[in-house]
Structures are given as C-alpha cells and as structure tokens.
Design a protein around this motif. Structure first.
Motif, PDB file in Angstrom:
ATOM      1  N   ALA A   1      22.908  -5.596  -0.146  1.00 56.32           N
ATOM      2  CA  ALA A   1      23.820  -4.858  -1.013  1.00 56.32           C
ATOM      3  C   ALA A   1      23.935  -5.556  -2.365  1.00 56.32           C
ATOM      4  CB  ALA A   1      25.197  -4.722  -0.356  1.00 56.32           C
ATOM      5  N   ASP A   2      24.125  -6.861  -2.346  1.00 54.76           N
ATOM      6  CA  ASP A   2      24.220  -7.623  -3.596  1.00 54.76           C
ATOM      7  C   ASP A   2      22.887  -7.647  -4.336  1.00 54.76           C
ATOM      8  OD1 ASP A   2      26.936  -8.280  -3.404  1.00 54.76           O
ATOM      9  OD2 ASP A   2      26.508 -10.056  -2.193  1.00 54.76           O
ATOM     10  N   LEU A   3      21.799  -7.811  -3.606  1.00 47.43           N
ATOM     11  CA  LEU A   3      20.475  -7.870  -4.218  1.00 47.43           C
ATOM     12  C   LEU A   3      20.117  -6.544  -4.893  1.00 47.43           C
ATOM     13  CD1 LEU A   3      17.832  -9.355  -4.763  1.00 47.43           C
ATOM     14  CD2 LEU A   3      17.046  -8.600  -2.495  1.00 47.43           C
ATOM     15  N   ARG A   4      20.391  -5.423  -4.244  1.00 48.09           N
ATOM     16  CA  ARG A   4      20.065  -4.115  -4.829  1.00 48.09           C
ATOM     17  C   ARG A   4      20.869  -3.879  -6.106  1.00 48.09           C
ATOM     18  NH1 ARG A   4      16.314  -5.171  -2.806  1.00 48.09           N
ATOM     19  NH2 ARG A   4      15.476  -4.435  -0.844  1.00 48.09           N
ATOM     20  N   LEU A   5      22.117  -4.331  -6.145  1.00 45.93           N
ATOM     21  CA  LEU A   5      22.904  -4.196  -7.370  1.00 45.93           C
ATOM     22  C   LEU A   5      22.329  -5.083  -8.470  1.00 45.93           C
ATOM     23  CD1 LEU A   5      25.226  -3.016  -8.970  1.00 45.93           C
ATOM     24  CD2 LEU A   5      26.707  -4.794  -7.979  1.00 45.93           C
ATOM     25  N   LEU A   6      21.960  -6.300  -8.138  1.00 48.12           N
ATOM     26  CA  LEU A   6      21.335  -7.196  -9.118  1.00 48.12           C
ATOM     27  C   LEU A   6      20.055  -6.571  -9.669  1.00 48.12           C
ATOM     28  CD1 LEU A   6      21.010  -9.936 -10.571  1.00 48.12           C
ATOM     29  CD2 LEU A   6      19.845 -10.748  -8.507  1.00 48.12           C
ATOM     30  N   GLU A   7      19.227  -6.040  -8.789  1.00 50.55           N
ATOM     31  CA  GLU A   7      17.984  -5.395  -9.219  1.00 50.55           C
ATOM     32  C   GLU A   7      18.274  -4.184 -10.109  1.00 50.55           C
ATOM     33  OE1 GLU A   7      15.255  -6.520  -5.321  1.00 50.55           O
ATOM     34  OE2 GLU A   7      16.456  -4.679  -5.313  1.00 50.55           O
ATOM     35  N   ALA A   8      19.299  -3.427  -9.755  1.00 48.96           N
ATOM     36  CA  ALA A   8      19.672  -2.272 -10.572  1.00 48.96           C
ATOM     37  C   ALA A   8      20.053  -2.717 -11.982  1.00 48.96           C
ATOM     38  CB  ALA A   8      20.821  -1.507  -9.912  1.00 48.96           C
ATOM     39  N   ARG A   9      20.795  -3.795 -12.079  1.00 51.09           N
ATOM     40  CA  ARG A   9      21.204  -4.294 -13.400  1.00 51.09           C
ATOM     41  C   ARG A   9      20.001  -4.768 -14.211  1.00 51.09           C
ATOM     42  NH1 ARG A   9      26.622  -7.203 -11.264  1.00 51.09           N
ATOM     43  NH2 ARG A   9      28.077  -5.574 -11.909  1.00 51.09           N
TER      44      ARG A   9
END
Length: 144
Positions: A16-24
């Motif tokens: 969940a945290d990684l996908r948000l980081l990648e999105a940013r």
C-alpha cells in the motif's frame, strides 16, 4: 519468477505504501495515467490488509469471504474489511473523509487502459488518498 499466490497482511501494508510512493514518482514525472492507476492500488492493498487481519491462524477461512476479496472494487473491499460501519461514524466527524472516499471509491483497475487521465484527476486522487488529516490511506492505516 513466480508471482506469490498468497500474501501476508504485512506484505499488503508495505505494498500500500509502495504503490503510493510509485504513484507520486510517476506524477512528478508527468506520467499521470500510471500515477492514477497505482494510487488506486494503494487503497486496494490497504483494504486487503484489513481483510487479511480477519483470517485467524489455524482456522479454515470462509470461502465466500476469500472469493469475494479477489476483486478490485473498493466499495466491496471496504465492506469486506469490516470498516464500513466505522467509516459511517468517522465521516460524520470528518466530512472531508467522506469527500475523499467519494473520489477514491470510483477508482477501478480498468483505468490502466484510460488515456484520458490528466494531471488534475491524478492529483485529486493522490490528495484524497494521502491527505494527512482526511486521506483514505491514513484512515485505513488507523484500523489495520
């Protein structure tokens, strides 16, 4: 390389945290469609982490719950996570939470094919997911 068939609650939380980081990262590099797409997966992983919490060790899981969890529908995942009643209470105290859910719940994995996602839509979803006061990911994290 084999794709894992099962994932732990902790792995889903990290994703969940990684996908948000990648999105940013994608957003900052003007890749708005990918940013939007991955940002939605951040919430999917977070809700699935909450669902995983309901499975007990050495207990045969409910087949319907398991099968129903293999979806990308965020409304359905919110209900399966048992967070829906809590959300109903929390959105009353924090109306921005309800506004953000209104943005997030419309995400679908089908957006991976959508060329119409622009900077404004991607920013709106990222903000709805990550806002420190009323972001959906922050809210889910308080319950996982």
């Amino acid at each position: 390389m084999d794709i894992p068939v099962e994932m732990t609650k902790n792995e889903l939380e990290k994703l969940a945290d990684l996908r948000l980081l990648e999105a940013r990262i994608l957003f900052d590099n003007n890749a708005y469609q990918g940013a939007y797409y991955l940002c939605g997966y951040s919430i999917e992983c977070a809700l699935k982490a909450c669902i995983a919490k309901s499975f007990k060790a050495n207990e045969f899981p409910n087949k319907k719950l398991v099968n129903d969890s293999y979806v990308h529908n965020l409304d359905q995942l919110l209900k399966l996570s048992n967070l829906h009643p809590i959300f109903q209470i929390d959105k009353t105290a924090n109306p921005d939470l309800e506004i953000n859910w209104g943005i997030v719940k419309d995400w679908s994995e089908a957006y991976r094919y959508d060329f119409q996602i622009d900077q404004i839509l991607a920013q709106e979803l990222i903000d709805a997911v990550s806002n420190n006061q009323s972001g959906i990911l922050q809210w889910v994290k308080r319950h996982w």
